[in-house]
Write a protein that holds these residues in place. Structure first.
Motif, PDB file in Angstrom:
ATOM      1  N   SER A  24      40.979  20.969 -26.796  1.00  0.00           N
ATOM      2  CA  SER A  24      39.728  21.642 -26.443  1.00  0.00           C
ATOM      3  C   SER A  24      39.955  22.645 -25.309  1.00  0.00           C
ATOM      4  CB  SER A  24      38.681  20.605 -26.029  1.00  0.00           C
ATOM      5  OG  SER A  24      37.545  21.219 -25.516  1.00  0.00           O
ATOM      6  N   SER A  27      41.561  25.735 -26.665  1.00  0.00           N
ATOM      7  CA  SER A  27      40.540  26.504 -27.367  1.00  0.00           C
ATOM      8  C   SER A  27      39.675  27.288 -26.380  1.00  0.00           C
ATOM      9  CB  SER A  27      39.673  25.559 -28.207  1.00  0.00           C
ATOM     10  OG  SER A  27      38.691  26.279 -28.894  1.00  0.00           O
ATOM     11  N   GLN A  28      39.315  26.650 -25.276  1.00  0.00           N
ATOM     12  CA  GLN A  28      38.503  27.335 -24.260  1.00  0.00           C
ATOM     13  C   GLN A  28      39.267  28.500 -23.642  1.00  0.00           C
ATOM     14  OE1 GLN A  28      37.430  24.202 -21.568  1.00  0.00           O
ATOM     15  NE2 GLN A  28      35.762  23.463 -22.874  1.00  0.00           N
ATOM     16  N   ASN A  31      39.245  31.372 -26.049  1.00  0.00           N
ATOM     17  CA  ASN A  31      37.917  31.989 -26.139  1.00  0.00           C
ATOM     18  C   ASN A  31      37.435  32.581 -24.819  1.00  0.00           C
ATOM     19  OD1 ASN A  31      37.410  31.520 -28.927  1.00  0.00           O
ATOM     20  ND2 ASN A  31      37.148  29.353 -28.439  1.00  0.00           N
ATOM     21  N   GLY A  32      38.288  32.553 -23.790  1.00  0.00           N
ATOM     22  CA  GLY A  32      37.933  33.157 -22.510  1.00  0.00           C
ATOM     23  C   GLY A  32      36.977  32.330 -21.673  1.00  0.00           C
ATOM     24  N   LYS A  33      36.806  31.066 -21.999  1.00  0.00           N
ATOM     25  CA  LYS A  33      35.878  30.208 -21.262  1.00  0.00           C
ATOM     26  C   LYS A  33      36.574  29.361 -20.207  1.00  0.00           C
ATOM     27  CE  LYS A  33      32.631  30.151 -25.017  1.00  0.00           C
ATOM     28  NZ  LYS A  33      31.993  29.409 -26.072  1.00  0.00           N
ATOM     29  N   ALA A  34      37.900  29.377 -20.194  1.00  0.00           N
ATOM     30  CA  ALA A  34      38.684  28.655 -19.196  1.00  0.00           C
ATOM     31  C   ALA A  34      39.944  29.466 -18.922  1.00  0.00           C
ATOM     32  CB  ALA A  34      39.047  27.264 -19.708  1.00  0.00           C
ATOM     33  N   LYS A  35      40.545  29.205 -17.782  1.00  0.00           N
ATOM     34  CA  LYS A  35      41.775  29.906 -17.406  1.00  0.00           C
ATOM     35  C   LYS A  35      42.857  28.890 -17.107  1.00  0.00           C
ATOM     36  CE  LYS A  35      39.364  33.836 -15.627  1.00  0.00           C
ATOM     37  NZ  LYS A  35      39.355  34.946 -14.733  1.00  0.00           N
TER      38      LYS A  35
END
Length: 68
Positions: A24, A27-28, A31-35
């Protein structure tokens, strides 16, 4: 990163296991939702056989863009 999965015939789950993170999380990141930390990015690049810069999409802003 998806391009490198295709090139190397590796999957997100393989990278997640290598890094000791969840699928997960990978995946984040995609998708640019985590670094990722620099350390995890280097480990990812080594795992995929590329340079860290190959895994990053650079977006440059001109100084005038920052004033808006």
């Amino acid at each position: 990163m998806p391009e490198w999965f295709s090139r190397t015939n590796k999957k997100q789950v393989d990278l997640a296991r290598h890094l000791g993170v969840s699928e997960s999380f990978i995946s984040q990141v995609i998708n640019g939702k985590a670094k990722m930390s620099v350390e995890k990015m280097k480990m990812s690049a080594d795992f995929l056989g590329c340079h860290m810069e190959d895994l990053v999409e650079w977006i440059y802003e001109s100084p005038s863009d920052k004033r808006k």
